[in-house]
Design an enzyme around this catalytic site. Structure first.
Site, PDB file in Angstrom:
ATOM      1  N   LYS A  73      38.324  43.422  35.935  1.00 39.36           N
ATOM      2  CA  LYS A  73      36.875  43.130  35.935  1.00 39.36           C
ATOM      3  C   LYS A  73      36.078  44.260  36.571  1.00 39.36           C
ATOM      4  CE  LYS A  73      35.327  39.883  38.706  1.00 39.36           C
ATOM      5  NZ  LYS A  73      36.713  39.628  39.052  1.00 39.36           N
ATOM      6  N   THR A  75      37.063  47.351  36.984  1.00 37.29           N
ATOM      7  CA  THR A  75      37.239  48.513  36.122  1.00 37.29           C
ATOM      8  C   THR A  75      36.267  48.471  34.949  1.00 37.29           C
ATOM      9  OG1 THR A  75      39.585  48.493  36.703  1.00 37.29           O
ATOM     10  CG2 THR A  75      38.956  49.823  34.809  1.00 37.29           C
ATOM     11  N   ARG A  96      31.069  44.714  45.031  1.00 35.59           N
ATOM     12  CA  ARG A  96      31.337  44.301  46.405  1.00 35.59           C
ATOM     13  C   ARG A  96      32.242  45.290  47.121  1.00 35.59           C
ATOM     14  NH1 ARG A  96      34.155  38.817  45.526  1.00 35.59           N
ATOM     15  NH2 ARG A  96      34.938  40.008  43.747  1.00 35.59           N
ATOM     16  N   LYS A 107      46.410  41.592  46.430  1.00 38.18           N
ATOM     17  CA  LYS A 107      45.427  42.052  45.451  1.00 38.18           C
ATOM     18  C   LYS A 107      45.387  43.570  45.314  1.00 38.18           C
ATOM     19  CE  LYS A 107      40.507  41.395  44.322  1.00 38.18           C
ATOM     20  NZ  LYS A 107      39.937  42.730  44.532  1.00 38.18           N
ATOM     21  N   ALA A 275      35.071  34.929  46.024  1.00 34.85           N
ATOM     22  CA  ALA A 275      34.508  33.947  45.098  1.00 34.85           C
ATOM     23  C   ALA A 275      35.255  32.618  45.141  1.00 34.85           C
ATOM     24  CB  ALA A 275      34.533  34.494  43.676  1.00 34.85           C
ATOM     25  N   PHE A 303      36.525  36.863  40.667  1.00 34.96           N
ATOM     26  CA  PHE A 303      37.501  36.015  39.983  1.00 34.96           C
ATOM     27  C   PHE A 303      36.987  35.587  38.606  1.00 34.96           C
ATOM     28  CE2 PHE A 303      39.024  35.192  44.473  1.00 34.96           C
ATOM     29  CZ  PHE A 303      40.156  35.971  44.341  1.00 34.96           C
ATOM     30  N   PHE A 383      44.890  47.656  27.172  1.00 32.84           N
ATOM     31  CA  PHE A 383      46.132  48.134  27.772  1.00 32.84           C
ATOM     32  C   PHE A 383      46.913  48.877  26.690  1.00 32.84           C
ATOM     33  CE2 PHE A 383      44.906  45.428  31.098  1.00 32.84           C
ATOM     34  CZ  PHE A 383      45.749  45.569  32.193  1.00 32.84           C
ATOM     35  N   TRP A 411      39.580  52.427  30.906  1.00 31.30           N
ATOM     36  CA  TRP A 411      40.654  52.763  31.849  1.00 31.30           C
ATOM     37  C   TRP A 411      41.308  54.090  31.449  1.00 31.30           C
ATOM     38  CZ3 TRP A 411      45.891  53.724  31.545  1.00 31.30           C
ATOM     39  CH2 TRP A 411      46.604  53.698  32.763  1.00 31.30           C
TER      40      TRP A 411
END
Length: 558
Positions: A73, A75, A96, A107, A275, A303, A383, A411
């Protein structure tokens, strides 16, 4: 083919001096307080000076329920911001700050990934500009002053059995969840039970992220309910006379942090409530300032959309008077397969059937976001193991819900890979089709607000809450807090309160274990299921692999 790690890419970044980044959005060097060469705080004087400008367009990035396969998210948020700039738009991102606890737990880092990152990555994931330390210190000051007040005669007549203010530390430490304080004799005070939450769950964090300026910050701090008397009347932070000193500790932390993406585009990184146990959005002051200096602002909510986006809409937008023009819902082929029953070890093999089975989770989030009156675009975060057939399956499923899914390769390719997503977002945003509204009104009862979220967002059949909780909510309504929104503390891994229920479960219940009044922040927290406001470390924490190499560089930080 081998790919560079996020930290290797970040170290190769060609960063510009932070003054040059500020100049891109009209911030002079005199309005920046530099922290080294590549990060700075923005002065309140500059923020005040742009308030008469029109707002840009706000774009929210959210996601499906997170899985161990990863959704990307942040990224995608960074990639979209870079993509908008690439196609000639004046845009920036607002995200954030990272909490130390998850960095050393499960994480890992929180500054994006691949060629869609915010830098300096290492500093952002560690101490950064010290904002979280300031929040921890301000919270701890109030904790100390409460016990000191009781020790020196308890003029406010606090019932020590009803001290509501816990302590915080910015680390995952399950041993501190419930403790007994003040042991050791008369000189150490009156023994009582208390506990620690993680700093990002602190009401001080929520207040800093919702306050509009220092005066508002001090008022909100004063409104914190710290304890109750024997007659159950509230004792406030202002009764303890702590809000002024707390504001002093938070003076610099209140200023947004300016950094840059790998492509030298501006980014505000400020605030960091979780969150799942808090409201999951970056600070109001950063978002609203960005809207004054840019035409497009990309922000994220933590999240899945059932948590972060719901709270962004119902809490942050309501409190700040802002509204998103569009929402980007991030999904991955890998996560669809995992939601479709494929084990993580088998995600590399093509499985279109599993993708189709897992798309129910995506569909539920699309429906929920639409219920707020905001248009949705699905971003398929690419991906390298994704096959064309699997991507086409996600696109086809999105069409059945009346939205478009766009493959984004940020990415791997940076803004070149996110340009198609940026073009689609501009197309939607510029039509002005958003008709945003929260899903419940201010004057709805507190329990009905909880019930509305549980049934409309989680698709639960019922909310389970005993009379003690229902009576507490009624007491708060009678005390004048009935108009507050509700912040649900729930597992991020499922629409239900059972983290093992993936996909789009129905027929479940939402048990409310505890409710907390955050009077300063301005919301009620409903703690559901087994969620903890102090996380623990996993069996093998990321900290085991974080170290300094022979060159003094950090290894193991994603």
């Amino acid at each position: 083919m081998s790919y560079k790690s996020d930290i290797e890419i970040a170290r190769e970044a060609n960063k510009l001096p932070i003054q040059e980044i500020g100049a891109k959005i009209g911030i002079s060097s005199g309005d920046l307080l530099p922290y080294g060469h590549d990060k700075a705080k923005v002065s309140q004087e500059f923020i005040n000076s742009v308030q008469d400008r029109a707002d840009g367009k706000l774009i929210l990035v959210t996601a499906i329920n997170p899985t161990p396969a990863g959704e990307g998210k942040t990224t995608t948020t960074v990639g979209l911001g870079d993509g908008l700039n690439r196609i000639g738009k004046n845009a920036m991102v607002c995200i954030r700050e990272a909490s130390l606890g998850p960095n050393f737990g499960m994480k890992g880092g929180a500054a994006g990934g691949g060629y869609a990152q915010v830098v300096p990555m290492e500093e952002m994931n560690l101490h950064f500009t010290g904002d979280f330390h300031a929040i921890t210190s301000a919270h701890s000051l109030l904790s100390a002053m409460i016990d000191n007040h009781i020790y020196w005669g308890n003029e406010c007549d606090i019932d020590i059995r009803r001290v509501a203010w816990r302590r915080v530390v910015d680390m995952n430490d399950r041993a501190l969840r419930q403790i007994t304080a003040s042991l050791g004799g008369v000189s150490n005070g009156f023994p009582r039970e208390t506990g620690f939450d993680i700093t990002v769950a602190s009401e001080v964090m929520a207040i800093l992220c919702l306050a509009t300026d220092l005066k508002d910050l001090e008022k909100r701090l004063g409104d914190i309910i710290v304890a109750y008397r024997r007659d159950k009347t509230a004792v406030y932070c202002r009764d303890i006379k702590a809000e002024g000193a707390m504001t002093v500790l938070l003076k610099d932390a209140m200023q947004p942090n300016l950094v840059q993406t790998l492509e030298n585009n501006p980014a505000f990184v400020h605030g960091g409530p979780f969150a799942n146990i808090a409201h999951g959005c970056n600070s109001v002051i950063a978002t609203k300032t960005a809207l004054k200096v840019c035409d497009y602002v990309v922000t994220e909510a933590g999240f899945g959309a059932d948590l972060g986006a719901e709270k962004f809409m119902n809490i942050k937008c309501r409190k700040a008077g802002i509204a998103p023009s569009a929402v980007v819902l991030v999904a991955t082929v890998r996560a669809m397969k995992m939601n479709g029953g494929v084990a993580k070890a088998d995600l590399g093999a093509e499985n279109v059937e599993a993708v189709n089975n897992g798309c129910a989770n995506l569909g539920r989030h699309i429906e929920n976001i639409k219920s707020f009156g905001v248009p949705v675009v699905v971003a398929i975060n690419h991906f390298v193991t994704d096959t064309e057939a699997e991507v086409d399956a996600v696109k086809a499923y999105a069409e059945t819900h009346g939205v478009e899914a766009v493959l984004s390769r940020h990415w791997e390719l940076g803004s070149e890979g996110s340009a198609p997503l940026a073009e689609k977002i501009v197309e939607i945003v510029d039509t002005g089709s958003a008709n945003f509204a929260p899903i419940y009104p201010d004057d709805m009862s507190l329990f009905d607000k909880i019930d509305t979220i549980a049934k409309r967002i989680y698709r639960a059949d019922e909310v389970l809450a005993d009379n003690k909780i229902r009576n507490q909510l009624k007491e708060w309504e009678e005390a004048g807090y009935g108009n507050l929104p509700v912040c649900m503390a729930k597992t991020q891994y499922s629409f239900s309160t059972d983290p093992t229920l993936r996909g789009a479960p129905v027929g479940h219940s939402v048990p409310v274990r505890e409710v907390r009044l955050s009077a300063g922040a301005g919301f009620i927290v409903a703690v559901c299921g087994e969620i903890m406001t102090m996380p623990g470390l996993p069996r093998t924490p990321a900290a085991e692999n974080i170290c300094l190499n022979d060159d003094g560089q950090i290894e193991g930080l994603f």
